[in-house]
Design a protein around this motif. Structure first.
Motif, PDB file in Angstrom:
ATOM      1  N   SER A   5       0.840  -1.196   0.000  1.00  0.00           N
ATOM      2  CA  SER A   5       0.000   0.000   0.000  1.00  0.00           C
ATOM      3  C   SER A   5       0.873   1.243   0.000  1.00  0.00           C
ATOM      4  CB  SER A   5      -0.944   0.019   1.214  1.00  0.00           C
ATOM      5  OG  SER A   5      -0.212   0.115   2.422  1.00  0.00           O
ATOM      6  N   PHE A   6       0.296   2.336  -0.480  1.00  0.00           N
ATOM      7  CA  PHE A   6       0.947   3.640  -0.445  1.00  0.00           C
ATOM      8  C   PHE A   6       0.226   4.514   0.580  1.00  0.00           C
ATOM      9  CE2 PHE A   6       1.811   3.007  -5.232  1.00  0.00           C
ATOM     10  CZ  PHE A   6       3.090   2.514  -5.004  1.00  0.00           C
ATOM     11  N   LEU A   7       0.973   5.393   1.220  1.00  0.00           N
ATOM     12  CA  LEU A   7       0.404   6.343   2.171  1.00  0.00           C
ATOM     13  C   LEU A   7      -0.105   7.569   1.418  1.00  0.00           C
ATOM     14  CD1 LEU A   7       0.001   7.053   5.227  1.00  0.00           C
ATOM     15  CD2 LEU A   7       2.230   8.206   5.091  1.00  0.00           C
ATOM     16  N   ASP A  10      -3.578  12.281   3.457  1.00  0.00           N
ATOM     17  CA  ASP A  10      -4.498  12.452   4.585  1.00  0.00           C
ATOM     18  C   ASP A  10      -4.262  11.416   5.685  1.00  0.00           C
ATOM     19  OD1 ASP A  10      -5.459  10.171   3.385  1.00  0.00           O
ATOM     20  OD2 ASP A  10      -7.464  10.944   2.978  1.00  0.00           O
ATOM     21  N   GLY A  11      -3.196  10.619   5.532  1.00  0.00           N
ATOM     22  CA  GLY A  11      -2.866   9.617   6.535  1.00  0.00           C
ATOM     23  C   GLY A  11      -3.463   8.246   6.276  1.00  0.00           C
ATOM     24  N   ASN A  12      -4.383   8.132   5.322  1.00  0.00           N
ATOM     25  CA  ASN A  12      -4.951   6.833   4.963  1.00  0.00           C
ATOM     26  C   ASN A  12      -4.045   6.131   3.956  1.00  0.00           C
ATOM     27  OD1 ASN A  12      -7.261   7.210   6.585  1.00  0.00           O
ATOM     28  ND2 ASN A  12      -8.255   8.403   4.971  1.00  0.00           N
ATOM     29  N   ALA A 186      -6.253  13.631  -2.453  1.00  0.00           N
ATOM     30  CA  ALA A 186      -5.322  12.572  -2.053  1.00  0.00           C
ATOM     31  C   ALA A 186      -4.774  11.843  -3.273  1.00  0.00           C
ATOM     32  CB  ALA A 186      -6.033  11.585  -1.129  1.00  0.00           C
ATOM     33  N   VAL A 187      -5.576  11.786  -4.343  1.00  0.00           N
ATOM     34  CA  VAL A 187      -5.252  10.985  -5.525  1.00  0.00           C
ATOM     35  C   VAL A 187      -5.724  11.720  -6.769  1.00  0.00           C
ATOM     36  CG1 VAL A 187      -5.881   8.847  -6.771  1.00  0.00           C
ATOM     37  CG2 VAL A 187      -5.375   8.745  -4.328  1.00  0.00           C
ATOM     38  N   ASN A 188      -4.973  11.575  -7.860  1.00  0.00           N
ATOM     39  CA  ASN A 188      -5.443  11.963  -9.191  1.00  0.00           C
ATOM     40  C   ASN A 188      -5.335  10.716 -10.065  1.00  0.00           C
ATOM     41  OD1 ASN A 188      -6.242  13.365 -11.493  1.00  0.00           O
ATOM     42  ND2 ASN A 188      -4.219  14.236 -11.879  1.00  0.00           N
TER      43      ASN A 188
END
Length: 322
Positions: A5-7, A10-12, A186-188
Protein backbone atom coordinates in the motif's frame (compact mmCIF):
# COMPACT_ATOMS: atom_id res chain seq x y z
CA UNK A 1 8.41 -7.96 -2.12
CA UNK A 2 7.10 -4.44 -2.58
CA UNK A 3 4.97 -2.61 -0.06
CA UNK A 4 1.34 -3.48 -0.67
CA UNK A 5 0.00 0.00 0.00
CA UNK A 6 0.95 3.64 -0.45
CA UNK A 7 0.40 6.34 2.17
CA UNK A 8 -1.90 9.17 1.06
CA UNK A 9 -1.55 12.78 2.19
CA UNK A 10 -4.50 12.45 4.58
CA UNK A 11 -2.87 9.62 6.54
CA UNK A 12 -4.95 6.83 4.96
CA UNK A 13 -3.37 4.04 2.94
CA UNK A 14 -4.32 2.78 -0.53
CA UNK A 15 -3.44 -0.67 -1.96
CA UNK A 16 -0.87 -0.35 -4.75
CA UNK A 17 -2.87 -2.53 -7.13
CA UNK A 18 -6.57 -2.22 -7.83
CA UNK A 19 -9.22 -4.16 -9.71
CA UNK A 20 -11.11 -2.01 -12.21
CA UNK A 21 -14.80 -2.87 -12.57
CA UNK A 22 -15.58 -0.93 -15.75
CA UNK A 23 -16.72 -3.03 -18.70
CA UNK A 24 -18.15 -2.20 -22.14
CA UNK A 25 -21.90 -2.40 -22.60
CA UNK A 26 -21.75 -5.73 -24.43
CA UNK A 27 -20.51 -7.54 -21.29
CA UNK A 28 -23.48 -8.73 -19.16
CA UNK A 29 -23.79 -7.04 -15.77
CA UNK A 30 -23.72 -10.44 -14.09
CA UNK A 31 -20.09 -10.78 -15.19
CA UNK A 32 -19.20 -7.69 -13.13
CA UNK A 33 -20.34 -9.57 -10.06
CA UNK A 34 -18.47 -12.75 -10.93
CA UNK A 35 -15.25 -10.94 -11.87
CA UNK A 36 -15.26 -8.90 -8.67
CA UNK A 37 -15.69 -12.08 -6.62
CA UNK A 38 -12.74 -13.67 -8.42
CA UNK A 39 -10.62 -10.55 -7.89
CA UNK A 40 -11.21 -10.60 -4.14
CA UNK A 41 -10.57 -14.35 -3.99
CA UNK A 42 -7.16 -14.06 -5.70
CA UNK A 43 -6.00 -11.21 -3.46
CA UNK A 44 -7.20 -7.86 -4.79
CA UNK A 45 -8.24 -5.63 -1.90
CA UNK A 46 -8.75 -2.42 -3.88
CA UNK A 47 -11.96 -2.34 -5.94
CA UNK A 48 -12.28 0.60 -8.34
CA UNK A 49 -15.84 1.47 -9.34
CA UNK A 50 -17.98 4.40 -10.50
CA UNK A 51 -21.57 5.48 -10.97
CA UNK A 52 -20.87 5.73 -14.72
CA UNK A 53 -20.12 2.01 -14.94
CA UNK A 54 -23.78 1.19 -14.14
CA UNK A 55 -22.80 -1.94 -12.22
CA UNK A 56 -22.56 -0.75 -8.61
CA UNK A 57 -25.35 -3.15 -7.62
CA UNK A 58 -23.48 -6.16 -8.98
CA UNK A 59 -20.10 -5.07 -7.61
CA UNK A 60 -21.64 -4.39 -4.20
CA UNK A 61 -23.29 -7.80 -4.21
CA UNK A 62 -19.92 -9.45 -4.91
CA UNK A 63 -18.32 -7.54 -2.03
CA UNK A 64 -21.11 -8.58 0.33
CA UNK A 65 -20.76 -12.23 -0.71
CA UNK A 66 -17.03 -12.24 0.00
CA UNK A 67 -17.61 -10.60 3.38
CA UNK A 68 -20.39 -13.06 4.22
CA UNK A 69 -18.30 -16.14 3.34
CA UNK A 70 -15.39 -14.93 5.46
CA UNK A 71 -12.93 -14.24 2.64
CA UNK A 72 -12.54 -10.62 3.80
CA UNK A 73 -13.83 -8.15 6.35
CA UNK A 74 -15.09 -4.75 5.21
CA UNK A 75 -12.02 -3.09 6.71
CA UNK A 76 -9.77 -5.30 4.55
CA UNK A 77 -11.23 -3.79 1.39
CA UNK A 78 -10.59 -0.41 -0.19
CA UNK A 79 -13.43 0.82 -2.41
CA UNK A 80 -13.03 3.72 -4.82
CA UNK A 81 -16.12 5.42 -6.24
CA UNK A 82 -16.52 8.38 -8.59
CA UNK A 83 -18.82 11.38 -9.01
CA UNK A 84 -20.21 11.41 -12.54
CA UNK A 85 -20.37 14.65 -14.52
CA UNK A 86 -24.17 15.04 -14.34
CA UNK A 87 -23.94 15.38 -10.52
CA UNK A 88 -21.61 18.38 -10.34
CA UNK A 89 -24.12 20.80 -8.83
CA UNK A 90 -22.96 21.08 -5.21
CA UNK A 91 -26.37 20.14 -3.82
CA UNK A 92 -26.27 16.89 -5.84
CA UNK A 93 -22.91 15.57 -4.61
CA UNK A 94 -23.88 14.17 -1.20
CA UNK A 95 -27.15 12.60 -2.43
CA UNK A 96 -25.17 10.91 -5.22
CA UNK A 97 -22.69 9.49 -2.71
CA UNK A 98 -25.53 8.26 -0.49
CA UNK A 99 -27.29 6.64 -3.46
CA UNK A 100 -24.12 4.84 -4.51
CA UNK A 101 -23.53 3.63 -0.97
CA UNK A 102 -27.07 2.29 -0.79
CA UNK A 103 -26.66 0.51 -4.14
CA UNK A 104 -23.30 -0.93 -3.08
CA UNK A 105 -24.65 -1.90 0.39
CA UNK A 106 -21.70 -0.09 1.98
CA UNK A 107 -21.57 2.34 4.89
CA UNK A 108 -18.69 4.35 3.45
CA UNK A 109 -16.31 4.56 0.51
CA UNK A 110 -12.56 4.56 1.12
CA UNK A 111 -11.93 6.99 -1.74
CA UNK A 112 -14.29 9.17 -3.78
CA UNK A 113 -13.11 10.98 -6.91
CA UNK A 114 -14.50 13.67 -9.19
CA UNK A 115 -14.58 11.44 -12.28
CA UNK A 116 -13.96 14.17 -14.88
CA UNK A 117 -13.39 17.92 -14.56
CA UNK A 118 -16.02 18.76 -17.18
CA UNK A 119 -19.70 19.02 -16.22
CA UNK A 120 -22.75 17.74 -18.09
CA UNK A 121 -26.31 18.97 -17.67
CA UNK A 122 -28.25 17.04 -15.06
CA UNK A 123 -31.00 14.71 -16.23
CA UNK A 124 -31.32 12.90 -19.53
CA UNK A 125 -29.24 9.86 -18.61
CA UNK A 126 -25.51 9.42 -18.16
CA UNK A 127 -24.65 11.46 -21.26
CA UNK A 128 -27.50 13.87 -22.05
CA UNK A 129 -27.60 14.72 -25.78
CA UNK A 130 -29.15 17.43 -27.90
CA UNK A 131 -31.08 16.83 -31.13
CA UNK A 132 -27.82 16.73 -33.12
CA UNK A 133 -26.28 13.99 -31.04
CA UNK A 134 -23.98 16.34 -29.17
CA UNK A 135 -23.55 16.16 -25.38
CA UNK A 136 -25.30 18.82 -23.33
CA UNK A 137 -22.41 20.51 -21.57
CA UNK A 138 -22.73 22.52 -18.37
CA UNK A 139 -20.17 25.33 -18.29
CA UNK A 140 -21.53 27.06 -15.18
CA UNK A 141 -20.22 24.74 -12.46
CA UNK A 142 -17.03 25.76 -10.66
CA UNK A 143 -14.55 22.97 -9.82
CA UNK A 144 -13.78 24.64 -6.49
CA UNK A 145 -17.45 24.59 -5.52
CA UNK A 146 -17.66 20.88 -6.39
CA UNK A 147 -14.58 20.30 -4.24
CA UNK A 148 -16.20 21.98 -1.24
CA UNK A 149 -19.12 19.56 -1.58
CA UNK A 150 -16.62 16.67 -1.70
CA UNK A 151 -14.99 17.95 1.51
CA UNK A 152 -18.40 17.90 3.21
CA UNK A 153 -18.84 14.24 2.26
CA UNK A 154 -15.52 13.46 3.95
CA UNK A 155 -16.51 15.42 7.04
CA UNK A 156 -19.81 13.52 7.16
CA UNK A 157 -17.94 10.19 7.20
CA UNK A 158 -19.47 9.04 3.93
CA UNK A 159 -16.02 8.81 2.36
CA UNK A 160 -12.62 8.45 4.04
CA UNK A 161 -10.51 10.12 1.36
CA UNK A 162 -11.31 12.40 -1.59
CA UNK A 163 -9.55 13.02 -4.85
CA UNK A 164 -9.95 13.67 -8.55
CA UNK A 165 -9.66 11.85 -11.84
CA UNK A 166 -8.51 13.06 -15.25
CA UNK A 167 -7.43 16.45 -13.89
CA UNK A 168 -4.54 18.25 -15.55
CA UNK A 169 -1.99 20.39 -13.71
CA UNK A 170 -3.98 23.60 -14.12
CA UNK A 171 -7.13 22.00 -12.71
CA UNK A 172 -5.23 20.56 -9.76
CA UNK A 173 -3.82 24.00 -9.07
CA UNK A 174 -7.33 25.46 -9.07
CA UNK A 175 -8.16 23.17 -6.15
CA UNK A 176 -4.82 23.53 -4.36
CA UNK A 177 -4.97 27.34 -4.52
CA UNK A 178 -8.63 27.54 -3.47
CA UNK A 179 -9.11 29.95 -0.54
CA UNK A 180 -10.15 28.00 2.55
CA UNK A 181 -9.05 24.63 1.18
CA UNK A 182 -9.68 22.02 3.87
CA UNK A 183 -8.38 18.85 2.21
CA UNK A 184 -5.95 18.45 -0.67
CA UNK A 185 -6.85 15.83 -3.28
CA UNK A 186 -5.32 12.57 -2.05
CA UNK A 187 -5.25 10.98 -5.52
CA UNK A 188 -5.44 11.96 -9.19
CA UNK A 189 -6.48 8.95 -11.29
CA UNK A 190 -5.51 9.27 -14.96
CA UNK A 191 -4.79 7.13 -17.98
CA UNK A 192 -1.25 5.89 -17.48
CA UNK A 193 0.77 3.17 -19.23
CA UNK A 194 4.17 2.83 -20.96
CA UNK A 195 2.83 4.56 -24.11
CA UNK A 196 1.51 7.46 -21.97
CA UNK A 197 3.72 7.44 -18.91
CA UNK A 198 2.53 10.83 -17.61
CA UNK A 199 6.05 11.63 -16.34
CA UNK A 200 5.44 15.40 -16.08
CA UNK A 201 2.10 15.03 -14.32
CA UNK A 202 3.58 12.38 -12.02
CA UNK A 203 6.45 14.70 -11.09
CA UNK A 204 4.04 17.56 -10.42
CA UNK A 205 1.74 15.40 -8.28
CA UNK A 206 4.71 14.13 -6.28
CA UNK A 207 5.75 17.73 -5.61
CA UNK A 208 2.29 18.37 -4.13
CA UNK A 209 2.09 15.07 -2.20
CA UNK A 210 -0.74 13.79 -4.41
CA UNK A 211 -0.66 10.13 -5.45
CA UNK A 212 -1.13 9.30 -9.11
CA UNK A 213 -3.33 6.30 -9.88
CA UNK A 214 -3.33 4.81 -13.36
CA UNK A 215 -6.20 3.37 -15.37
CA UNK A 216 -5.89 1.61 -18.75
CA UNK A 217 -2.47 0.53 -17.48
CA UNK A 218 -2.48 -2.37 -19.97
CA UNK A 219 -3.72 -0.24 -22.85
CA UNK A 220 -7.33 -0.23 -23.98
CA UNK A 221 -9.23 -1.33 -27.06
CA UNK A 222 -12.42 -2.56 -25.45
CA UNK A 223 -14.68 0.49 -25.80
CA UNK A 224 -15.17 1.14 -29.50
CA UNK A 225 -16.97 4.46 -28.92
CA UNK A 226 -14.20 5.96 -26.79
CA UNK A 227 -11.00 4.31 -28.01
CA UNK A 228 -9.30 4.64 -31.40
CA UNK A 229 -9.26 1.05 -32.65
CA UNK A 230 -6.27 1.74 -34.92
CA UNK A 231 -4.03 2.49 -31.91
CA UNK A 232 -1.08 0.15 -31.39
CA UNK A 233 -1.63 -2.69 -28.91
CA UNK A 234 0.50 -2.01 -25.83
CA UNK A 235 0.78 -5.65 -24.77
CA UNK A 236 2.26 -6.54 -28.17
CA UNK A 237 5.17 -4.15 -27.64
CA UNK A 238 8.48 -5.99 -28.22
CA UNK A 239 10.27 -4.11 -25.42
CA UNK A 240 7.76 -5.29 -22.81
CA UNK A 241 7.94 -8.81 -24.24
CA UNK A 242 11.75 -8.87 -24.11
CA UNK A 243 11.91 -7.61 -20.52
CA UNK A 244 9.19 -10.09 -19.59
CA UNK A 245 11.28 -13.01 -20.91
CA UNK A 246 14.11 -12.03 -18.56
CA UNK A 247 11.84 -12.50 -15.54
CA UNK A 248 9.59 -15.24 -16.86
CA UNK A 249 6.73 -12.73 -16.83
CA UNK A 250 4.15 -11.49 -19.33
CA UNK A 251 4.09 -8.00 -20.89
CA UNK A 252 1.09 -7.30 -18.63
CA UNK A 253 3.14 -8.15 -15.53
CA UNK A 254 5.89 -5.80 -16.69
CA UNK A 255 3.43 -2.96 -17.38
CA UNK A 256 1.84 -3.33 -13.93
CA UNK A 257 5.14 -3.68 -12.06
CA UNK A 258 6.47 -0.59 -13.88
CA UNK A 259 3.71 1.54 -12.40
CA UNK A 260 4.08 0.21 -8.85
CA UNK A 261 7.81 0.91 -8.84
CA UNK A 262 7.14 4.49 -10.02
CA UNK A 263 4.81 5.01 -7.07
CA UNK A 264 1.68 4.87 -9.23
CA UNK A 265 -1.40 2.96 -8.03
CA UNK A 266 -2.04 0.39 -10.76
CA UNK A 267 -5.71 -0.27 -11.60
CA UNK A 268 -6.02 -3.23 -13.98
CA UNK A 269 -9.18 -4.54 -15.64
CA UNK A 270 -10.07 -7.98 -16.89
CA UNK A 271 -13.22 -10.07 -16.84
CA UNK A 272 -11.35 -13.31 -17.55
CA UNK A 273 -10.72 -15.25 -14.30
CA UNK A 274 -7.33 -16.58 -15.40
CA UNK A 275 -6.13 -13.10 -16.34
CA UNK A 276 -7.46 -11.56 -13.12
CA UNK A 277 -5.39 -14.13 -11.21
CA UNK A 278 -2.31 -13.52 -13.38
CA UNK A 279 -2.53 -9.73 -13.06
CA UNK A 280 -2.04 -10.00 -9.30
CA UNK A 281 1.28 -11.91 -9.62
CA UNK A 282 3.51 -8.85 -9.61
CA UNK A 283 5.02 -8.94 -6.12
CA UNK A 284 7.63 -11.68 -6.65
CA UNK A 285 10.06 -9.75 -8.87
CA UNK A 286 11.52 -6.28 -9.23
CA UNK A 287 12.52 -4.39 -12.37
CA UNK A 288 16.04 -3.01 -12.44
CA UNK A 289 16.67 0.75 -12.85
CA UNK A 290 17.87 -0.06 -16.38
CA UNK A 291 14.60 -1.85 -17.16
CA UNK A 292 12.64 1.10 -15.81
CA UNK A 293 14.60 3.52 -17.98
CA UNK A 294 14.08 1.31 -21.04
CA UNK A 295 10.31 1.28 -20.46
CA UNK A 296 10.36 5.06 -19.96
CA UNK A 297 11.83 5.22 -23.46
CA UNK A 298 8.84 3.66 -25.23
CA UNK A 299 6.52 6.54 -24.27
CA UNK A 300 4.59 7.79 -27.33
CA UNK A 301 2.33 10.33 -25.61
CA UNK A 302 -0.47 8.08 -26.91
CA UNK A 303 -3.85 8.46 -25.26
CA UNK A 304 -6.30 5.59 -25.81
CA UNK A 305 -9.18 7.37 -24.03
CA UNK A 306 -9.28 10.87 -25.51
CA UNK A 307 -13.07 11.56 -25.55
CA UNK A 308 -13.27 14.20 -28.32
CA UNK A 309 -17.06 14.20 -27.77
CA UNK A 310 -16.52 16.52 -24.79
CA UNK A 311 -13.72 18.59 -26.31
CA UNK A 312 -15.77 21.80 -26.52
CA UNK A 313 -16.06 22.08 -22.75
CA UNK A 314 -13.73 24.76 -21.28
CA UNK A 315 -12.62 22.27 -18.62
CA UNK A 316 -11.85 19.46 -21.09
CA UNK A 317 -8.55 18.31 -19.58
CA UNK A 318 -6.55 17.18 -22.59
CA UNK A 319 -6.07 20.59 -24.19
CA UNK A 320 -3.13 21.25 -21.86
CA UNK A 321 0.23 19.54 -22.19
CA UNK A 322 -0.29 17.76 -18.86
Amino acid sequence: MAAISFLMNDGNRIPVIGFGTYAPEYIPLSESEQATEVAIEVGFRHIDGAHLYSNEKEVGRAIQKKIADGTVKREDLFYTGKLWSTFHKPEMVEPNVRQSLETLQLDYMDLFLIHWPFSLQAGGGLIPMDGNGQPLLDTTTDLCVIWEAMEKCKDAGLVKSIGVSNFNRRQLELILNKPGLKYKPAVNQVECHPYLNQSKLLEYCRSKDILLAGYSILGSHRHKDWVNQSSPVLLEDPVLAEIGKKYGKSPAHIAIRYQIQRGVVAVSKSYTPARIKENFKVFDFELTPEDMKTIDGIDRNLRYVDLPLFGAHPEFPFKDEY
